[in-house]
Design a protein around this motif. Structure first.
Motif, PDB file in Angstrom:
ATOM      1  N   UNK A   1     -29.941 -13.129 -12.011  1.00 51.89           N
ATOM      2  CA  UNK A   1     -30.870 -14.153 -12.487  1.00 51.89           C
ATOM      3  C   UNK A   1     -32.070 -14.291 -11.554  1.00 51.89           C
ATOM      4  N   UNK A   2     -31.824 -14.299 -10.240  1.00 48.93           N
ATOM      5  CA  UNK A   2     -32.915 -14.462  -9.280  1.00 48.93           C
ATOM      6  C   UNK A   2     -33.874 -13.279  -9.323  1.00 48.93           C
ATOM      7  N   UNK A   3     -33.339 -12.073  -9.497  1.00 46.38           N
ATOM      8  CA  UNK A   3     -34.198 -10.888  -9.598  1.00 46.38           C
ATOM      9  C   UNK A   3     -35.054 -10.966 -10.860  1.00 46.38           C
ATOM     10  N   UNK A   4     -34.442 -11.353 -11.978  1.00 42.84           N
ATOM     11  CA  UNK A   4     -35.187 -11.455 -13.233  1.00 42.84           C
ATOM     12  C   UNK A   4     -36.231 -12.581 -13.167  1.00 42.84           C
ATOM     13  N   UNK A   5     -35.890 -13.654 -12.462  1.00 41.02           N
ATOM     14  CA  UNK A   5     -36.862 -14.741 -12.283  1.00 41.02           C
ATOM     15  C   UNK A   5     -38.076 -14.251 -11.502  1.00 41.02           C
ATOM     16  N   UNK A   6     -37.823 -13.514 -10.422  1.00 43.03           N
ATOM     17  CA  UNK A   6     -38.928 -12.988  -9.611  1.00 43.03           C
ATOM     18  C   UNK A   6     -39.845 -12.093 -10.435  1.00 43.03           C
ATOM     19  N   UNK A   7     -39.244 -11.355 -11.365  1.00 47.59           N
ATOM     20  CA  UNK A   7     -40.018 -10.451 -12.213  1.00 47.59           C
ATOM     21  C   UNK A   7     -40.603 -11.162 -13.431  1.00 47.59           C
ATOM     22  N   UNK A   8     -40.286 -12.468 -13.550  1.00 46.00           N
ATOM     23  CA  UNK A   8     -40.792 -13.315 -14.638  1.00 46.00           C
ATOM     24  C   UNK A   8     -40.340 -12.819 -16.015  1.00 46.00           C
ATOM     25  N   UNK A   9     -39.122 -12.318 -16.079  1.00 48.54           N
ATOM     26  CA  UNK A   9     -38.568 -11.873 -17.365  1.00 48.54           C
ATOM     27  C   UNK A   9     -37.197 -12.499 -17.619  1.00 48.54           C
ATOM     28  N   UNK A  10     -36.860 -13.556 -16.887  1.00 45.88           N
ATOM     29  CA  UNK A  10     -35.529 -14.152 -17.021  1.00 45.88           C
ATOM     30  C   UNK A  10     -35.408 -14.947 -18.313  1.00 45.88           C
ATOM     31  N   UNK A  11     -34.425 -14.579 -19.128  1.00 44.19           N
ATOM     32  CA  UNK A  11     -34.076 -15.323 -20.339  1.00 44.19           C
ATOM     33  C   UNK A  11     -32.622 -15.740 -20.203  1.00 44.19           C
ATOM     34  N   UNK A  12     -32.347 -17.027 -19.905  1.00 41.66           N
ATOM     35  CA  UNK A  12     -30.971 -17.468 -19.641  1.00 41.66           C
ATOM     36  C   UNK A  12     -30.037 -17.300 -20.827  1.00 41.66           C
ATOM     37  N   UNK A  13     -30.588 -17.148 -22.012  1.00 40.64           N
ATOM     38  CA  UNK A  13     -29.748 -16.938 -23.198  1.00 40.64           C
ATOM     39  C   UNK A  13     -29.184 -15.524 -23.258  1.00 40.64           C
ATOM     40  N   UNK A  14     -29.755 -14.615 -22.450  1.00 45.21           N
ATOM     41  CA  UNK A  14     -29.414 -13.201 -22.575  1.00 45.21           C
ATOM     42  C   UNK A  14     -28.748 -12.618 -21.316  1.00 45.21           C
TER      43      UNK A  14
ATOM     44  N   UNK B   1     -24.998 -15.931  -3.663  1.00 41.71           N
ATOM     45  CA  UNK B   1     -25.766 -14.998  -4.470  1.00 41.71           C
ATOM     46  C   UNK B   1     -27.251 -15.288  -4.435  1.00 41.71           C
ATOM     47  N   UNK B   2     -27.613 -16.562  -4.574  1.00 38.36           N
ATOM     48  CA  UNK B   2     -29.017 -16.947  -4.545  1.00 38.36           C
ATOM     49  C   UNK B   2     -29.636 -16.619  -3.191  1.00 38.36           C
ATOM     50  N   UNK B   3     -28.919 -16.931  -2.116  1.00 41.59           N
ATOM     51  CA  UNK B   3     -29.434 -16.682  -0.767  1.00 41.59           C
ATOM     52  C   UNK B   3     -29.613 -15.206  -0.503  1.00 41.59           C
ATOM     53  N   UNK B   4     -28.758 -14.365  -1.088  1.00 43.96           N
ATOM     54  CA  UNK B   4     -28.881 -12.926  -0.883  1.00 43.96           C
ATOM     55  C   UNK B   4     -30.236 -12.421  -1.359  1.00 43.96           C
ATOM     56  N   UNK B   5     -30.704 -12.924  -2.498  1.00 41.31           N
ATOM     57  CA  UNK B   5     -31.986 -12.488  -3.016  1.00 41.31           C
ATOM     58  C   UNK B   5     -33.135 -13.167  -2.274  1.00 41.31           C
ATOM     59  N   UNK B   6     -33.010 -14.427  -2.023  1.00 38.77           N
ATOM     60  CA  UNK B   6     -34.105 -15.127  -1.342  1.00 38.77           C
ATOM     61  C   UNK B   6     -34.257 -14.681   0.103  1.00 38.77           C
ATOM     62  N   UNK B   7     -33.182 -14.078   0.631  1.00 36.92           N
ATOM     63  CA  UNK B   7     -33.250 -13.618   2.017  1.00 36.92           C
ATOM     64  C   UNK B   7     -33.519 -12.134   2.143  1.00 36.92           C
ATOM     65  N   UNK B   8     -33.621 -11.442   0.994  1.00 39.49           N
ATOM     66  CA  UNK B   8     -33.901 -10.002   1.031  1.00 39.49           C
ATOM     67  C   UNK B   8     -35.011  -9.690   0.043  1.00 39.49           C
ATOM     68  N   UNK B   9     -35.639  -8.591   0.245  1.00 39.87           N
ATOM     69  CA  UNK B   9     -36.717  -8.162  -0.675  1.00 39.87           C
ATOM     70  C   UNK B   9     -36.107  -7.359  -1.803  1.00 39.87           C
ATOM     71  N   UNK B  10     -36.273  -7.850  -3.035  1.00 38.01           N
ATOM     72  CA  UNK B  10     -35.725  -7.121  -4.187  1.00 38.01           C
ATOM     73  C   UNK B  10     -36.695  -6.057  -4.614  1.00 38.01           C
TER      74      UNK B  10
END
Length: 335
Positions: free
Chosen positions: A129-142, A326-335
């Motif tokens: 979810x965090x990766x998709x949010x960063x890419x601005x393509x996150x759809x929580x329904x999917x 999980x959230x911290x893993x993405x916020x603390x690393x460069x995806x």
């Protein structure tokens, strides 16, 4: 539908790919892995169904080719825990794998439905979810984390305990919370109230514990040489099939499914669950439609008994830590 399996040559990926090759809803099955994907593809391609199979390795833009135009992506990729490896070691490896695959999905299949099987689901779904949010393509329904195995086990184990009085195929025991140990909360008081009430405290606790730690049974039976791969593949396919049925308009038979999901306020039922539980992710029964999650049955939280309330409190405390990891893993690393 084009369905892509990322991690197709693994212990879960192989039987999962086999089941998908047999599905009437799949037209193109794309198999991706870092090794052995062509071998798996050649093997199942001999099965006499009309599903077109393609196999992809990392070289020659294999991941891009596997994901482009995918309608549904299943991610069972990851490594098993090895001797001397700590849980933190395992998390770091699998989290990195899932992160990289999520970034590829965001780039090459941003509109696909994504089912995450890779453990720990309580943390890997937030990673995706965090990766998709960063890419601005996150759809929580999917985006759905596959917790179906917990439901399958709950139905199976209570049927076995009833000694044939209850058929597992006729049972529908909801399981909420997460997908590891004490975060798993089977709701036998709803799925099989009369038989569950006939059990004494010791039988009840043993039944709940067996669902929560069913994976340990398999590891012990395989003498540490494997884990629950076949039953997990079946569970992943079961959820995938419900989604595919809904996409083809068969909403009546495919309507209900439970999965680990993001509680987005725009999804009916999500706000109540988030307010009551205090988490952003949880496994709850959902209504599935052609576009993914249509609504969440958060009313089930008001129907559980006192013992299940206590189990849920323990589950939520642990879930908060798992999700944050999980959230911290993405916020603390460069995806």
């Amino acid at each position: 539908m084009k369905v892509t399996v990322c991690g197709a040559a693994g212990g879960i990926g192989q039987p999962l790919s086999l089941l998908l090759k047999l599905s009437p809803y799949v037209t193109h099955l794309a198999l991706y892995d870092v090794v052995n994907a062509p071998g798996v593809g050649a093997d199942i391609n001999h099965i006499d169904t009309d599903v077109v199979v393609s196999s992809h390795l990392p070289q020659d833009d294999g991941l891009q080719m596997a994901l482009t135009n995918a309608d549904l992506v299943l991610i069972p990729a990851g490594v098993p825990r090895k001797p001397g490896m700590t849980r933190d070691d395992l998390f770091a490896i699998n989290a990195g794998i899932v992160r990289d695959l999520a970034l590829a999905v965001a780039t090459h299949a941003p509109n696909a439905m994504v089912l995450v099987i890779s453990n720990p689901v309580n943390s890997t779904v937030p990673i995706v979810a965090e990766v998709l949010k960063k890419a601005q393509v996150f759809n929580p329904r999917r985006l759905l984390g596959v917790t179906t195995l917990d439901l399958v086990r709950a139905n199976t184990f209570i049927s076995q305990l009833s000694q044939g009085k209850l058929s597992s195929k006729q049972l529908n025991v909801p399981v909420i919370g997460g997908h590891s140990g004490e975060t798993i909360v089977p709701l036998f008081s709803i799925g099989s109230p009369e038989f569950y009430q006939s059990l004494n405290d010791e039988q009840r606790d043993a039944l709940v514990h067996r669902v929560q730690y069913g994976g340990d049974e398999v590891v012990q039976a395989k003498k540490g040489a494997g884990s629950a791969t076949l039953s997990m593949a079946y569970a992943g396919f079961q959820l995938a099939e419900r989604l595919m049925k809904s996409a083809h308009g068969d909403n009546e038979s495919a309507k209900y499914a439970s999965s680990f999901i993001y509680l987005d306020d725009r999804i009916p039922g999500a706000s109540y669950a988030k307010e009551k539980l205090g988490v952003d992710y949880v496994s709850l029964p959902t209504v599935i439609g052609a576009e993914g999650i249509e609504s969440i049955d958060s009313s089930i939280l008001d129907k559980i008994d006192e013992h299940e309330e206590e189990l849920l409190e323990v589950a939520i405390d642990q879930l908060k830590t798992n999700i944050a990891k999980g959230v911290s893993f993405i916020k603390g690393t460069a995806a």
